[in-house]
Design a protein around this motif. Structure first.
Motif, short mmCIF file in Angstrom:
data_model
loop_
_atom_site.label_atom_id
_atom_site.label_comp_id
_atom_site.label_asym_id
_atom_site.label_seq_id
_atom_site.Cartn_x
_atom_site.Cartn_y
_atom_site.Cartn_z
N ALA A 53 0.85 -1.20 0.00
CA ALA A 53 0.00 0.00 0.00
C ALA A 53 0.88 1.24 0.00
CB ALA A 53 -0.91 0.00 1.22
N PRO A 54 0.38 2.34 -0.56
CA PRO A 54 1.17 3.57 -0.56
C PRO A 54 1.31 4.13 0.84
CG PRO A 54 -1.03 4.02 -1.35
CD PRO A 54 -0.93 2.53 -1.18
N LYS A 55 2.35 4.91 1.03
CA LYS A 55 2.51 5.62 2.29
C LYS A 55 1.49 6.75 2.32
CE LYS A 55 6.28 4.47 4.57
NZ LYS A 55 6.27 4.05 5.92
N GLY A 56 0.49 6.64 3.13
CA GLY A 56 -0.56 7.65 3.17
C GLY A 56 -0.03 9.02 3.55
N GLY A 57 -0.27 9.98 2.69
CA GLY A 57 0.11 11.35 2.98
C GLY A 57 1.60 11.64 2.88
N ALA A 58 2.37 10.71 2.30
CA ALA A 58 3.80 10.95 2.15
C ALA A 58 4.02 11.94 1.01
CB ALA A 58 4.54 9.65 1.86
N THR A 59 4.39 13.15 1.36
CA THR A 59 4.65 14.16 0.33
C THR A 59 6.16 14.38 0.26
OG1 THR A 59 4.38 15.94 1.94
CG2 THR A 59 2.45 15.33 0.66
N PRO A 60 6.67 14.61 -0.93
CA PRO A 60 8.10 14.83 -1.04
C PRO A 60 8.49 16.15 -0.36
CG PRO A 60 7.04 15.29 -3.12
CD PRO A 60 5.99 14.74 -2.21
N ARG A 61 9.66 16.13 0.26
CA ARG A 61 10.15 17.31 0.97
C ARG A 61 11.52 17.65 0.43
NH1 ARG A 61 13.07 17.87 5.77
NH2 ARG A 61 13.15 15.62 5.95
N LEU A 62 11.71 18.89 0.06
CA LEU A 62 13.00 19.35 -0.42
C LEU A 62 13.91 19.58 0.78
CD1 LEU A 62 14.52 20.15 -2.99
CD2 LEU A 62 13.70 22.48 -2.65
N VAL A 63 14.94 18.74 0.92
CA VAL A 63 15.84 18.81 2.06
C VAL A 63 16.95 19.83 1.83
CG1 VAL A 63 17.45 17.47 3.47
CG2 VAL A 63 15.34 16.42 2.65
N PHE A 64 17.49 19.84 0.60
CA PHE A 64 18.59 20.74 0.27
C PHE A 64 18.50 21.09 -1.20
CE2 PHE A 64 22.82 21.29 -1.60
CZ PHE A 64 23.30 22.34 -0.84
N GLU A 65 18.86 22.34 -1.54
CA GLU A 65 18.87 22.74 -2.94
C GLU A 65 19.83 23.90 -3.14
OE1 GLU A 65 15.76 23.79 -6.50
OE2 GLU A 65 15.32 24.60 -4.51
N ASN A 66 20.60 23.81 -4.22
CA ASN A 66 21.34 24.96 -4.74
C ASN A 66 21.18 24.91 -6.26
OD1 ASN A 66 23.28 23.21 -5.78
ND2 ASN A 66 24.73 23.56 -4.13
N ASP A 67 22.01 25.62 -7.00
CA ASP A 67 21.83 25.70 -8.45
C ASP A 67 21.96 24.36 -9.16
OD1 ASP A 67 21.35 28.38 -8.28
OD2 ASP A 67 23.39 28.98 -8.84
N ASP A 68 22.85 23.48 -8.67
CA ASP A 68 23.13 22.24 -9.36
C ASP A 68 22.65 20.98 -8.65
OD1 ASP A 68 24.54 23.77 -11.23
OD2 ASP A 68 26.39 23.62 -10.07
N ILE A 69 22.38 21.08 -7.37
CA ILE A 69 22.11 19.90 -6.55
C ILE A 69 20.80 20.07 -5.80
CG2 ILE A 69 22.96 18.48 -4.63
CD1 ILE A 69 25.78 19.49 -5.33
N ALA A 70 20.06 18.97 -5.68
CA ALA A 70 18.85 18.97 -4.85
C ALA A 70 18.73 17.61 -4.19
CB ALA A 70 17.61 19.26 -5.68
N VAL A 71 18.23 17.59 -2.97
CA VAL A 71 17.95 16.36 -2.25
C VAL A 71 16.48 16.37 -1.87
CG1 VAL A 71 18.47 14.96 -0.22
CG2 VAL A 71 20.30 16.25 -1.34
N LEU A 72 15.75 15.36 -2.37
CA LEU A 72 14.33 15.21 -2.06
C LEU A 72 14.15 14.03 -1.12
CD1 LEU A 72 12.76 15.52 -5.61
CD2 LEU A 72 12.52 17.15 -3.76
N ASP A 73 13.35 14.19 -0.09
CA ASP A 73 13.00 13.09 0.80
C ASP A 73 11.61 12.62 0.41
OD1 ASP A 73 12.40 11.32 2.82
OD2 ASP A 73 12.78 12.71 4.46
N ALA A 74 11.50 11.37 -0.04
CA ALA A 74 10.22 10.84 -0.51
C ALA A 74 9.32 10.36 0.62
CB ALA A 74 10.46 9.69 -1.49
N GLY A 75 9.80 10.37 1.84
CA GLY A 75 8.98 9.99 2.98
C GLY A 75 8.61 8.51 2.99
N GLY A 76 9.43 7.66 2.37
CA GLY A 76 9.16 6.23 2.35
C GLY A 76 8.22 5.78 1.24
N ALA A 77 7.87 6.68 0.35
CA ALA A 77 6.94 6.35 -0.74
C ALA A 77 7.64 5.60 -1.86
CB ALA A 77 6.31 7.64 -1.28
N ASP A 78 6.87 5.00 -2.74
CA ASP A 78 7.41 4.32 -3.92
C ASP A 78 7.93 5.33 -4.92
OD1 ASP A 78 6.46 1.99 -2.83
OD2 ASP A 78 5.08 1.52 -4.45
#
Length: 125
Positions: A53-78
């Motif tokens: 089953a999907p992770k209910g309410g798991a929204t991606p969260r931008l953890v870090f970002e600059n011009d070239d790099i970004a880190v997204l936290d998927a919250g355990g989702a597929d």
């Protein structure tokens, strides 16, 4: 037994729909797994069947970002839930600066993102 591409996509989409995934997500899941399977990358070996089953309410969260790099936290989702978002974020950053690194952290089935990355590569980056 031979199964057509459309039959695989439909069967996987229905399985993910039955597990409770949203309309766009279960369609993406069917496409992602089928693409990997047809490319010889063992798509079925990369997922658990029946789908979780999907992770209910798991929204991606931008953890870090600059011009070239970004880190997204998927919250355990597929990957089928947030993989396209990460791939298109990478595409827009690469178009802007010519280079991009995107990390999709805390995500189930990370190998499924290969189809999304190939779709972005077809856009010319």
């Amino acid at each position: 037994m031979k199964v057509s591409r459309n039959e695989m996509i439909t069967a996987l989409s229905r399985a993910y729909e039955g597990a409770g995934h949203e309309i766009g997500d279960y369609e993406d899941a069917g496409q992602l797994v089928t693409w990997l399977q047809m490319a010889g990358l063992s798509g079925f070996d990369r997922i658990s069947l029946p789908p979780r089953a999907p992770k209910g309410g798991a929204t991606p969260r931008l953890v870090f970002e600059n011009d070239d790099i970004a880190v997204l936290d998927a919250g355990g989702a597929d990957v089928c839930e947030h993989g396209s978002l990460a791939a298109y974020l990478m595409h827009s950053k690469a178009n802007k600066s010519g280079f991009a690194i995107i990390e999709l952290a805390n995500c189930r089935y990370p190998g499924l993102i290969l189809r999304s990355l190939s779709m972005v590569a077809q856009l010319g980056v």
